[in-house]
Motif scaffolding. Sequence first.
Motif, PDB file in Angstrom:
ATOM      1  N   TRP A 120       0.684  -1.051   0.059  1.00  0.00           N
ATOM      2  CA  TRP A 120      -0.282   0.341   0.053  1.00  0.00           C
ATOM      3  C   TRP A 120       0.796   1.637  -0.073  1.00  0.00           C
ATOM      4  O   TRP A 120       1.756   1.671   0.716  1.00  0.00           O
ATOM      5  N   LEU A 121       0.479   2.408  -0.676  1.00  0.00           N
ATOM      6  CA  LEU A 121       1.401   3.317  -0.617  1.00  0.00           C
ATOM      7  C   LEU A 121       0.459   4.960  -0.119  1.00  0.00           C
ATOM      8  O   LEU A 121      -0.910   4.220   0.054  1.00  0.00           O
ATOM      9  N   ALA A 122       0.746   6.357   0.374  1.00  0.00           N
ATOM     10  CA  ALA A 122       0.189   6.764   1.120  1.00  0.00           C
ATOM     11  C   ALA A 122       0.596   7.612   1.620  1.00  0.00           C
ATOM     12  O   ALA A 122       1.971   7.572   1.159  1.00  0.00           O
ATOM     13  N   LEU A 123       1.130   8.881   1.008  1.00  0.00           N
ATOM     14  CA  LEU A 123       1.005  10.263   1.438  1.00  0.00           C
ATOM     15  C   LEU A 123       1.477  10.846   2.681  1.00  0.00           C
ATOM     16  O   LEU A 123       0.155  10.485   3.151  1.00  0.00           O
ATOM     17  N   THR A 124       2.649  11.317   3.031  1.00  0.00           N
ATOM     18  CA  THR A 124       2.756  11.793   4.355  1.00  0.00           C
ATOM     19  C   THR A 124       2.237  13.194   4.249  1.00  0.00           C
ATOM     20  O   THR A 124       1.761  13.785   3.686  1.00  0.00           O
ATOM     21  N   PRO A 125       2.078  13.558   5.545  1.00  0.00           N
ATOM     22  CA  PRO A 125       1.421  14.919   5.618  1.00  0.00           C
ATOM     23  C   PRO A 125       2.386  15.585   4.782  1.00  0.00           C
ATOM     24  O   PRO A 125       2.042  16.610   4.497  1.00  0.00           O
ATOM     25  N   GLU A 126       4.001  15.392   4.528  1.00  0.00           N
ATOM     26  CA  GLU A 126       5.041  16.376   3.923  1.00  0.00           C
ATOM     27  C   GLU A 126       4.488  16.237   2.289  1.00  0.00           C
ATOM     28  O   GLU A 126       4.173  17.091   1.698  1.00  0.00           O
ATOM     29  N   GLY A 127       4.540  14.864   1.994  1.00  0.00           N
ATOM     30  CA  GLY A 127       4.180  15.108   0.655  1.00  0.00           C
ATOM     31  C   GLY A 127       2.754  15.464   0.676  1.00  0.00           C
ATOM     32  O   GLY A 127       2.313  16.167  -0.855  1.00  0.00           O
ATOM     33  N   ARG A 128       1.847  15.691   0.980  1.00  0.00           N
ATOM     34  CA  ARG A 128       0.301  16.157   0.692  1.00  0.00           C
ATOM     35  C   ARG A 128       0.965  17.952   0.700  1.00  0.00           C
ATOM     36  O   ARG A 128       0.564  18.436  -0.041  1.00  0.00           O
ATOM     37  N   ALA A 129       2.004  18.032   1.566  1.00  0.00           N
ATOM     38  CA  ALA A 129       2.273  19.646   1.877  1.00  0.00           C
ATOM     39  C   ALA A 129       2.490  19.783   0.514  1.00  0.00           C
ATOM     40  O   ALA A 129       2.874  20.994  -0.171  1.00  0.00           O
ATOM     41  N   VAL A 130       4.104  19.110   0.199  1.00  0.00           N
ATOM     42  CA  VAL A 130       5.237  19.325  -0.905  1.00  0.00           C
ATOM     43  C   VAL A 130       3.893  19.647  -2.532  1.00  0.00           C
ATOM     44  O   VAL A 130       4.115  20.370  -3.321  1.00  0.00           O
ATOM     45  N   TYR A 131       2.635  18.466  -2.347  1.00  0.00           N
ATOM     46  CA  TYR A 131       2.103  18.110  -3.570  1.00  0.00           C
ATOM     47  C   TYR A 131       1.245  19.485  -3.907  1.00  0.00           C
ATOM     48  O   TYR A 131       0.292  20.516  -4.463  1.00  0.00           O
ATOM     49  N   ARG A 132       0.624  20.232  -2.237  1.00  0.00           N
ATOM     50  CA  ARG A 132       0.004  21.365  -2.682  1.00  0.00           C
ATOM     51  C   ARG A 132       0.586  22.482  -2.938  1.00  0.00           C
ATOM     52  O   ARG A 132      -0.034  23.287  -3.907  1.00  0.00           O
ATOM     53  N   ARG A 133       1.667  23.219  -2.466  1.00  0.00           N
ATOM     54  CA  ARG A 133       2.643  24.157  -3.374  1.00  0.00           C
ATOM     55  C   ARG A 133       2.630  24.181  -4.802  1.00  0.00           C
ATOM     56  O   ARG A 133       2.835  24.990  -5.076  1.00  0.00           O
ATOM     57  N   HIS A 134       2.908  22.759  -4.817  1.00  0.00           N
ATOM     58  CA  HIS A 134       3.023  22.923  -6.481  1.00  0.00           C
ATOM     59  C   HIS A 134       2.036  22.677  -7.705  1.00  0.00           C
ATOM     60  O   HIS A 134       2.808  23.365  -8.196  1.00  0.00           O
ATOM     61  N   LEU A 135       1.289  22.228  -7.408  1.00  0.00           N
ATOM     62  CA  LEU A 135      -0.582  22.528  -7.460  1.00  0.00           C
ATOM     63  C   LEU A 135      -0.095  24.682  -7.618  1.00  0.00           C
ATOM     64  O   LEU A 135      -0.628  24.664  -8.786  1.00  0.00           O
ATOM     65  N   ASP A 136       0.184  24.730  -6.230  1.00  0.00           N
ATOM     66  CA  ASP A 136      -0.161  26.174  -6.387  1.00  0.00           C
ATOM     67  C   ASP A 136       0.658  26.736  -6.994  1.00  0.00           C
ATOM     68  O   ASP A 136      -0.038  28.372  -7.757  1.00  0.00           O
ATOM     69  N   ALA A 137       1.426  26.785  -7.472  1.00  0.00           N
ATOM     70  CA  ALA A 137       2.828  27.025  -7.549  1.00  0.00           C
ATOM     71  C   ALA A 137       2.660  27.426  -9.933  1.00  0.00           C
ATOM     72  O   ALA A 137       2.335  28.391  -9.971  1.00  0.00           O
TER      73      ALA A 137
END
Length: 115
Positions: free
Chosen positions: A91-108
């Motif tokens: 099973w794969l899951a995003l970590t809290p840090e991964g979710r934050a990085v993804y959000r920042r990336h999308l915002d950029a």
Amino acid sequence: MTGREPGAGKGLKAVDSPGSHPRHALAPLLNSPVRLSVVAALAPLEKAEFSFVRDLVEVSDSVLSKQVAALEDAGWVSVQKGRIERRPRTWLALTPEGRAVYRRHLDALRAIAGT
């Protein structure tokens, strides 16, 4: 240095301060279409089975494994191994840090696109 490009007095636009362009918020690791696709697939889920992500992203086991390893090394994806009945599962899951990085990336990306 004046913060202006050469020839700025000839009608060219002044350069903003270093680091102000939204591209600086992009996560270089997510510049890979496969890694971005994996993170995007995991973002709305608590966790997902490896085979589900593989099929969704349309890559081979080996390609997904290599990309997940890079994301795991960065601390953005967690990998959990187990069994259902006698069959091994991953099973794969995003970590809290991964979710934050993804959000920042999308915002950029949105800021760059002007949306």
